[in-house]
Design a protein around this motif. Structure first.
Motif, PDB file in Angstrom:
ATOM      1  N   ALA A   1       0.883  -1.185   0.000  1.00  0.00           N
ATOM      2  CA  ALA A   1       0.000   0.000   0.000  1.00  0.00           C
ATOM      3  C   ALA A   1       0.905   1.214   0.000  1.00  0.00           C
ATOM      4  O   ALA A   1       0.807   2.091   0.864  1.00  0.00           O
ATOM      5  CB  ALA A   1      -0.905  -0.033   1.224  1.00  0.00           C
ATOM      6  N   THR A   2       1.817   1.243  -0.959  1.00  0.00           N
ATOM      7  CA  THR A   2       2.914   2.217  -0.933  1.00  0.00           C
ATOM      8  C   THR A   2       2.656   3.456  -1.784  1.00  0.00           C
ATOM      9  O   THR A   2       3.583   4.213  -2.074  1.00  0.00           O
ATOM     10  CB  THR A   2       4.226   1.527  -1.370  1.00  0.00           C
ATOM     11  N   GLY A   3       1.431   3.642  -2.197  1.00  0.00           N
ATOM     12  CA  GLY A   3       1.053   4.907  -2.815  1.00  0.00           C
ATOM     13  C   GLY A   3       1.373   5.019  -4.290  1.00  0.00           C
ATOM     14  O   GLY A   3       1.562   4.016  -4.995  1.00  0.00           O
ATOM     15  N   PHE A   4       1.453   6.262  -4.730  1.00  0.00           N
ATOM     16  CA  PHE A   4       1.495   6.559  -6.170  1.00  0.00           C
ATOM     17  C   PHE A   4       2.558   7.603  -6.470  1.00  0.00           C
ATOM     18  O   PHE A   4       2.888   8.427  -5.625  1.00  0.00           O
ATOM     19  CB  PHE A   4       0.131   7.090  -6.613  1.00  0.00           C
ATOM     20  N   ASP A   5       3.021   7.549  -7.686  1.00  0.00           N
ATOM     21  CA  ASP A   5       3.818   8.649  -8.210  1.00  0.00           C
ATOM     22  C   ASP A   5       2.766   9.691  -8.633  1.00  0.00           C
ATOM     23  O   ASP A   5       2.209   9.629  -9.730  1.00  0.00           O
ATOM     24  CB  ASP A   5       4.641   8.126  -9.402  1.00  0.00           C
ATOM     25  N   ALA A   6       2.488  10.585  -7.699  1.00  0.00           N
ATOM     26  CA  ALA A   6       1.284  11.425  -7.814  1.00  0.00           C
ATOM     27  C   ALA A   6       1.426  12.542  -8.853  1.00  0.00           C
ATOM     28  O   ALA A   6       2.533  12.922  -9.231  1.00  0.00           O
ATOM     29  CB  ALA A   6       0.983  12.043  -6.448  1.00  0.00           C
ATOM     30  N   VAL A   7       0.317  13.044  -9.283  1.00  0.00           N
ATOM     31  CA  VAL A   7       0.168  14.228 -10.139  1.00  0.00           C
ATOM     32  C   VAL A   7       0.956  14.088 -11.445  1.00  0.00           C
ATOM     33  O   VAL A   7       0.464  13.517 -12.406  1.00  0.00           O
ATOM     34  CB  VAL A   7       0.527  15.539  -9.387  1.00  0.00           C
ATOM     35  N   GLU A   8       2.221  14.561 -11.470  1.00  0.00           N
ATOM     36  CA  GLU A   8       2.966  14.508 -12.728  1.00  0.00           C
ATOM     37  C   GLU A   8       3.326  13.069 -13.095  1.00  0.00           C
ATOM     38  O   GLU A   8       3.620  12.778 -14.260  1.00  0.00           O
ATOM     39  CB  GLU A   8       4.210  15.390 -12.690  1.00  0.00           C
ATOM     40  N   GLY A   9       3.295  12.155 -12.102  1.00  0.00           N
ATOM     41  CA  GLY A   9       3.589  10.753 -12.388  1.00  0.00           C
ATOM     42  C   GLY A   9       2.637  10.188 -13.431  1.00  0.00           C
ATOM     43  O   GLY A   9       2.994   9.324 -14.235  1.00  0.00           O
ATOM     44  N   SER A  10       1.396  10.701 -13.442  1.00  0.00           N
ATOM     45  CA  SER A  10       0.417  10.235 -14.420  1.00  0.00           C
ATOM     46  C   SER A  10       0.833  10.636 -15.842  1.00  0.00           C
ATOM     47  O   SER A  10       0.395  10.028 -16.814  1.00  0.00           O
ATOM     48  CB  SER A  10      -0.959  10.837 -14.125  1.00  0.00           C
ATOM     49  N   TYR A  11       1.638  11.696 -15.937  1.00  0.00           N
ATOM     50  CA  TYR A  11       2.032  12.221 -17.262  1.00  0.00           C
ATOM     51  C   TYR A  11       3.392  11.699 -17.703  1.00  0.00           C
ATOM     52  O   TYR A  11       3.659  11.573 -18.887  1.00  0.00           O
ATOM     53  CB  TYR A  11       2.084  13.752 -17.226  1.00  0.00           C
ATOM     54  N   ASN A  12       4.244  11.437 -16.706  1.00  0.00           N
ATOM     55  CA  ASN A  12       5.631  11.099 -17.056  1.00  0.00           C
ATOM     56  C   ASN A  12       5.752   9.812 -17.846  1.00  0.00           C
ATOM     57  O   ASN A  12       6.738   9.579 -18.519  1.00  0.00           O
ATOM     58  CB  ASN A  12       6.496  11.041 -15.793  1.00  0.00           C
ATOM     59  N   ARG A  13       4.744   8.967 -17.745  1.00  0.00           N
ATOM     60  CA  ARG A  13       4.839   7.715 -18.499  1.00  0.00           C
ATOM     61  C   ARG A  13       4.321   7.874 -19.936  1.00  0.00           C
ATOM     62  O   ARG A  13       4.347   6.925 -20.705  1.00  0.00           O
ATOM     63  CB  ARG A  13       4.092   6.608 -17.770  1.00  0.00           C
ATOM     64  N   THR A  14       3.829   9.061 -20.276  1.00  0.00           N
ATOM     65  CA  THR A  14       3.374   9.290 -21.655  1.00  0.00           C
ATOM     66  C   THR A  14       4.369  10.236 -22.344  1.00  0.00           C
ATOM     67  O   THR A  14       5.206  10.835 -21.683  1.00  0.00           O
ATOM     68  CB  THR A  14       1.996   9.988 -21.694  1.00  0.00           C
ATOM     69  N   GLN A  15       4.256  10.363 -23.610  1.00  0.00           N
ATOM     70  CA  GLN A  15       5.104  11.302 -24.342  1.00  0.00           C
ATOM     71  C   GLN A  15       4.173  12.341 -24.951  1.00  0.00           C
ATOM     72  O   GLN A  15       3.600  12.114 -26.016  1.00  0.00           O
ATOM     73  CB  GLN A  15       5.846  10.566 -25.457  1.00  0.00           C
ATOM     74  N   ILE A  16       4.007  13.455 -24.252  1.00  0.00           N
ATOM     75  CA  ILE A  16       3.202  14.534 -24.822  1.00  0.00           C
ATOM     76  C   ILE A  16       4.181  15.645 -25.192  1.00  0.00           C
ATOM     77  O   ILE A  16       4.836  16.212 -24.312  1.00  0.00           O
ATOM     78  CB  ILE A  16       2.138  15.024 -23.811  1.00  0.00           C
ATOM     79  N   ARG A  17       4.321  15.890 -26.489  1.00  0.00           N
ATOM     80  CA  ARG A  17       5.340  16.836 -26.950  1.00  0.00           C
ATOM     81  C   ARG A  17       4.681  18.072 -27.564  1.00  0.00           C
ATOM     82  O   ARG A  17       3.835  17.961 -28.450  1.00  0.00           O
ATOM     83  CB  ARG A  17       6.263  16.168 -27.985  1.00  0.00           C
ATOM     84  N   GLY A  18       5.100  19.221 -27.083  1.00  0.00           N
ATOM     85  CA  GLY A  18       4.481  20.481 -27.510  1.00  0.00           C
ATOM     86  C   GLY A  18       5.169  21.107 -28.702  1.00  0.00           C
ATOM     87  O   GLY A  18       5.799  20.422 -29.501  1.00  0.00           O
ATOM     88  N   ARG A  19       5.081  22.445 -28.757  1.00  0.00           N
ATOM     89  CA  ARG A  19       5.579  23.201 -29.924  1.00  0.00           C
ATOM     90  C   ARG A  19       7.006  22.855 -30.336  1.00  0.00           C
ATOM     91  O   ARG A  19       7.294  22.646 -31.489  1.00  0.00           O
ATOM     92  CB  ARG A  19       5.580  24.694 -29.582  1.00  0.00           C
ATOM     93  N   SER A  20       7.897  22.833 -29.361  1.00  0.00           N
ATOM     94  CA  SER A  20       9.314  22.671 -29.723  1.00  0.00           C
ATOM     95  C   SER A  20       9.727  21.211 -29.718  1.00  0.00           C
ATOM     96  O   SER A  20      10.914  20.912 -29.822  1.00  0.00           O
ATOM     97  CB  SER A  20      10.158  23.441 -28.712  1.00  0.00           C
TER      98      SER A  20
END
Ligand code: NA7
Length: 542
Positions: free
Chosen positions: A377-396
């Protein structure tokens, strides 16, 4: 949809929990072509994954739901003061059925990558089941969706059953088992309370003792439900006028304003009333901000632990030594479970786990705990952890993870400069509050901006929703200042510390939903401060 098929839409929503469902529903209502994907095989988000025994929301049932379907609010049944995990999952499935949304939700589909195509002014989103080309990409990934596994020597050697709390196996029968539970945040506390009576033995491997107050859960009477129904409009209207949206107005009276002889009485009444957020914010305004008030709350809960837990050794291990500044917990008899002979507790600060072996756990004092079932029951890689496993690439071509190298930031919790038309729900530095109403506020903001961008586009303007870097910096600063005025950053819980090495980072706007909405209103009235023109006024002021 085949893996190479390309679908063009106005918007793609990633996630089908509370946030994704409402975002999908409301954009469809506004007439947009939109779809939601989720990597799970069902809807529910957090509540799809978290199926461990005792999983429960600790927001009261009447406020842990959508407020926009007033008829459903009055007619959908719930039995107890709080909702169990499966009830919440069923509720969300019901909402999807009731509003005929299933056909717009593609399950078993994972977001792999998303790239902003500047030429087309669109996101190209690669999923495990095809490509979407969309005007707006809306992420409803959840605050707590990437499981955090502990780095404990020998964990892979364990031959018994082992699982993280958010990957609970179906029909997992714990009766007679010898169970070790690592972690005692909200999840660990719920699991320990739910299984202690059923298992053969249970050892709680506890690193940081917690302050927990009674939940006061129990069945509601028909009269109670009737009374809620009669004032539902009033309740719904009042939620965004409060900081935490838990269905009560937070106290504005500081601890010091209560006569000394009255204070214990007030704490006792909060304890009897039940609910962690009520205990924290219901009577005293400054428990999370003022050291004296906080110390008093700590002393009160500690005196309860001492009264409840009969074995002085166990009681000592359960006594927190830090301020009361984690996410408030409540429970259905947690401390009492340690009065059972089959329940033991190990203080990992005194005797850390040395290693896990095939059949159990050895601590640094040489003690071996024979275990056949290990629950993480060791919790989560919270908030940005949900994003870090994806590749969302912006303008640059920069990914969100790169943009957040020094810590996750945003403008208003929803927008990131360099990532046009990317709208985050429950992104970093959004308000910290009861999830469903908090999510509704953010979805409405998304809708407002999308409608504004679309109406500008009709006039030929190339309007994208994009925060300005200065606005992001100022918002981050504002969030920091507010956080520093509270005691929360003094504790390395997931709210500020997250995974080891991530440092103390302000992940939330801790000034409440009411103030957040007031800021949004000011921004809109000024012509959308902080957003690049032509959608915004190009000024950074908040
Ligand atoms: P939390 O609240 O992050 O709790 C995780 C628990 O696991 C906490 O007690 C941690 O101790 C403990 N932990 C984490 N890693 C280890 C290692 N390596 N060894 C021992 N103990 C460890 O997660 P929850 O799932 O309980 O709750 C998350 C949120 O979900 C909750 O706040 C609700 O909003 C819903 P620590 O405190 O770090 O010393």
């Amino acid at each position: 949809m085949g893996a190479h098929e390309i679908t063009e839409l106005d918007a793609l929503v990633v996630g089908a929990g509370f946030a994704g469902i409402y975002q999908l529903y409301s954009l469809r209502k506004l007439g947009y072509k939109v779809r939601a994907i989720d990597k799970a095989a069902g809807v529910g988000g957090t509540w799809y994954w978290n199926r461990y025994p005792g999983a429960m929301s600790d927001s009261e049932s009447y406020v842990y739901r959508f407020t926009w379907d007033r008829e459903d609010l009055r007619t959908y049944e719930w039995k107890n003061r709080y909702l169990q995990g499966p009830e919440i999952r069923q509720y969300l499935e019901h909402v999807v059925d009731r509003h005929d949304l299933q056909k717009y939700i593609q399950l078993d589909t994972e977001l792999k990558a998303a790239d902003w195509d500047a030429e087309r002014g669109k996101w190209v989103v690669t999923t495990s089941k095809g490509v979407y080309v969309v005007q707006y990409l809306i992420t409803a990934l959840g605050l707590l969706s990437t499981a955090k596994l502990p780095d404990i020597p020998g964990l892979n050697d364990f031959k018994g059953d082992i699982c993280h709390s958010s990957r609970w196996p179906d029909n997992f029968d714990l009766s007679g088992r010898h169970v070790g539970v690592i972690g005692n945040g909200s999840t660990g506390v719920q699991i320990i309370t739910a299984i202690a009576d059923k298992v053969g033995s249970l050892v709680s491997f506890q690193r940081s003792p917690q302050y927990s107050v009674p939940s006061g859960d129990g069945p509601v009477t028909p009269e109670y439900r009737q009374a809620i129904n009669e004032k539902y409009d009033e309740i719904v209207d009042s939620l965004p006028k409060t900081a935490t949206c838990f269905g009560f107005s937070e106290s504005t009276t500081p601890y010091a304003s209560f006569a000394p002889e009255k204070r214990q009485e007030v704490f006792e009444s909060l304890w009897q009333h039940g609910n962690g957020f009520w205990f924290t914010f219901g009577a005293f305004s400054d428990i999370t901000a003022n050291k004296e008030a906080n110390d008093a709350a700590c002393q009160f809960v500690k005196s309860k632990i001492a009264q409840i837990v009969k074995d002085p050794e166990k009681a000592k291990k359960l006594m927190p030594q830090e301020p009361y500044a984690r996410r408030p917990l409540c429970d259905g008899g947690y401390y009492n479970k340690f009065n059972r002979d089959n329940v033991d507790i190990v203080n990992l600060r005194d005797t850390p786990i040395e290693r896990v072996s095939e059949t159990g756990v050895t601590t640094s004092d040489g003690k071996f705990y024979k275990i056949d079932t290990l629950i993480l029951a060791t919790g989560f890689d919270a908030v940005e952890g949900s994003y870090n496993r994806t590749q969302i690439r912006g303008r640059s071509g920069t990914s969100l993870a790169e943009h957040w190298k020094k810590g996750p930031t945003s403008y208003l919790g929803c927008f990131v400069p360099g990532f046009p038309n990317l709208l985050l729900i429950s992104g970093p530095q959004g308000p910290f509050a009861n999830a469903p109403p908090n999510i509704e506020t953010q979805v409405r903001l998304n809708n407002e901006l999308i409608q504004r961008a679309e109406s500008l586009r009709v006039t030929g303007a190339n309007a994208v929703i994009e925060a300005m870097p200065e606005a992001e910096a100022d918002w981050g600063e504002h969030c920091n200042e507010i956080a520093q005025g509270t005691l929360f950053p003094s504790i390395p819980s997931w709210i500020f510390a997250n995974v080891p090495g991530s440092g103390l980072v302000t992940r939330f706007y801790m000034n409440g939903v009411a103030n957040f909405i007031a800021i949004l209103q000011r921004i809109a009235a000024a012509g959308y401060d902080g957003f690049a023109a032509p959608l915004g006024n190009g000024r950074k002021e908040l």
